[in-house]
Design a protein around this motif. Structure first.
Motif, mmCIF file in Angstrom:
data_model
loop_
_atom_site.group_PDB
_atom_site.id
_atom_site.type_symbol
_atom_site.label_atom_id
_atom_site.label_comp_id
_atom_site.label_asym_id
_atom_site.label_seq_id
_atom_site.Cartn_x
_atom_site.Cartn_y
_atom_site.Cartn_z
ATOM 1 N N UNK A 1 0.839 -1.278 -0.058
ATOM 2 C CA UNK A 1 -0.006 0.214 -0.091
ATOM 3 C C UNK A 1 1.212 1.262 0.002
ATOM 4 N N UNK A 2 1.009 2.072 -0.911
ATOM 5 C CA UNK A 2 1.573 3.306 -1.074
ATOM 6 C C UNK A 2 0.402 4.327 -0.849
ATOM 7 N N UNK A 3 0.524 5.075 0.563
ATOM 8 C CA UNK A 3 -0.242 6.184 0.764
ATOM 9 C C UNK A 3 0.422 7.419 0.452
ATOM 10 N N UNK A 4 -0.649 8.422 0.378
ATOM 11 C CA UNK A 4 -0.071 9.891 -0.313
ATOM 12 C C UNK A 4 0.477 9.561 -1.722
ATOM 13 N N UNK B 1 -2.848 4.633 -2.407
ATOM 14 C CA UNK B 1 -4.214 5.402 -1.750
ATOM 15 C C UNK B 1 -3.734 6.804 -1.336
ATOM 16 N N UNK B 2 -4.645 7.639 -1.729
ATOM 17 C CA UNK B 2 -4.617 9.172 -1.595
ATOM 18 C C UNK B 2 -5.880 9.745 -1.332
ATOM 19 N N UNK B 3 -5.779 10.741 -0.417
ATOM 20 C CA UNK B 3 -7.321 11.424 -0.112
ATOM 21 C C UNK B 3 -7.698 12.258 -1.054
ATOM 22 N N UNK B 4 -6.689 12.687 -1.927
ATOM 23 C CA UNK B 4 -7.018 13.710 -3.072
ATOM 24 C C UNK B 4 -7.507 13.176 -4.314
ATOM 25 N N UNK C 1 -3.819 -0.644 -8.146
ATOM 26 C CA UNK C 1 -5.109 -0.263 -7.739
ATOM 27 C C UNK C 1 -4.957 1.146 -7.223
ATOM 28 N N UNK C 2 -5.912 1.934 -7.579
ATOM 29 C CA UNK C 2 -6.194 3.193 -7.116
ATOM 30 C C UNK C 2 -7.351 3.655 -6.135
ATOM 31 N N UNK C 3 -6.980 4.129 -5.099
ATOM 32 C CA UNK C 3 -8.050 3.855 -3.954
ATOM 33 C C UNK C 3 -8.114 5.354 -3.224
ATOM 34 N N UNK C 4 -9.248 6.095 -3.435
ATOM 35 C CA UNK C 4 -9.287 7.429 -2.767
ATOM 36 C C UNK C 4 -9.632 7.061 -1.278
ATOM 37 N N UNK C 5 -8.581 7.314 -0.162
ATOM 38 C CA UNK C 5 -8.668 7.037 1.220
ATOM 39 C C UNK C 5 -8.025 8.010 1.875
#
Length: 249
Positions: free
Chosen positions: A66-69, A92-95, A116-120
């Motif tokens: 999982x790669x956050x931001x 994963x990125x909130x933006x 996989x791309x997940x807004x989180x």
């Protein structure tokens, strides 16, 4: 955090409930020029930092990461060849704007399979416990409102034996170099933002957010308090950035 009515947004105090929205506005504004500005801000050295970050990660073929931001996809593009066809990278990125830029860039490069791309939100990850062999986060933790909550959730989604890796700006170790760095950050950076991105304020915030981020020792303690063990710290470029690595056992 819940007992405090305010938190920092750069050097300003703002209501806790407002910070996520304000940070979101910054990154929506800078998304299209984010990589250009990173090159200008760091003279291209951010690319070396990121490659080194992945090279020492210990991530192996077949791992689920999982790669956050990770919105612009820089780390994901480096991770994908490492995990190989049998591995997966979840970005994963909130933006949403950052995710869109990154997905388009990597799709143009033919990097589609196994991504996989997940807004989180890093403070409340939408994944089950023990889901990932590794969690990476490059230049994102300082923008999270409740860092302790995010680190605890990173630990939660890691498999036993998994590792968390954080690449982030930190505290410069040399006083003279620190003065030069401050001049670049507060005098040059906003001007570059105005000239190349039409947005000086966002880059003023980014410079301020670096100074408000916990230093090397404090972040190490925070990771340990979140449940991570054997936390190691590596300074790069005289402490301009640091890599923190911890394990879940």
């Amino acid at each position: 955090m819940s007992e405090q009515s305010t938190t920092h947004f750069g050097f300003r105090d703002v209501p806790v409930a407002d910070k996520q929205k304000l940070v979101g506005q910054v990154f929506t504004s800078v998304a299209r020029n984010y990589d250009l500005m990173n090159d200008l801000m760091s003279f291209g050295i951010h690319r070396v930092w990121k490659r080194y970050f992945v090279s020492i990660s210990g991530i192996r073929p077949g791992d689920r990461v999982l790669d956050l931001a990770g919105g612009t996809g820089d780390i994901a593009a480096l991770l994908k060849p490492v995990v190989g066809d049998k591995g997966d990278v979840v970005v994963g990125d909130i933006n949403a704007a950052m995710l869109s830029v990154g997905r388009d860039r990597l799709t143009d490069r033919g990097l589609v399979s196994g991504l996989r791309w997940v807004q989180s939100n890093a403070e409340a990850l939408p994944f089950p416990d023990n889901s990932f062999d590794a969690v990476t986060m490059a230049f994102g933790l300082r923008n999270v409102t409740d860092k302790d909550k995010a680190l605890a959730d990173i630990c939660r989604v890691l498999k036993p034996g998994g590792r968390a890796l954080v690449l982030e700006f930190s505290k410069v170790r040399n006083e003279l170099f620190g003065k030069l760095y401050d001049f670049h950050s507060f005098q040059v950076l906003p001007k570059l933002g105005r000239l190349f991105a039409g947005d000086a304020d966002s880059y003023q915030y980014l410079a301020e957010s670096i100074r408000k981020h916990p230093d090397q020792e404090t972040l190490k303690s925070m990771m340990e308090n979140a449940g991570l063990e054997r936390v190691e710290v590596r300074n790069l470029s005289n402490g301009i950035v640091a890599i923190h690595r911890g394990y879940k056992f």
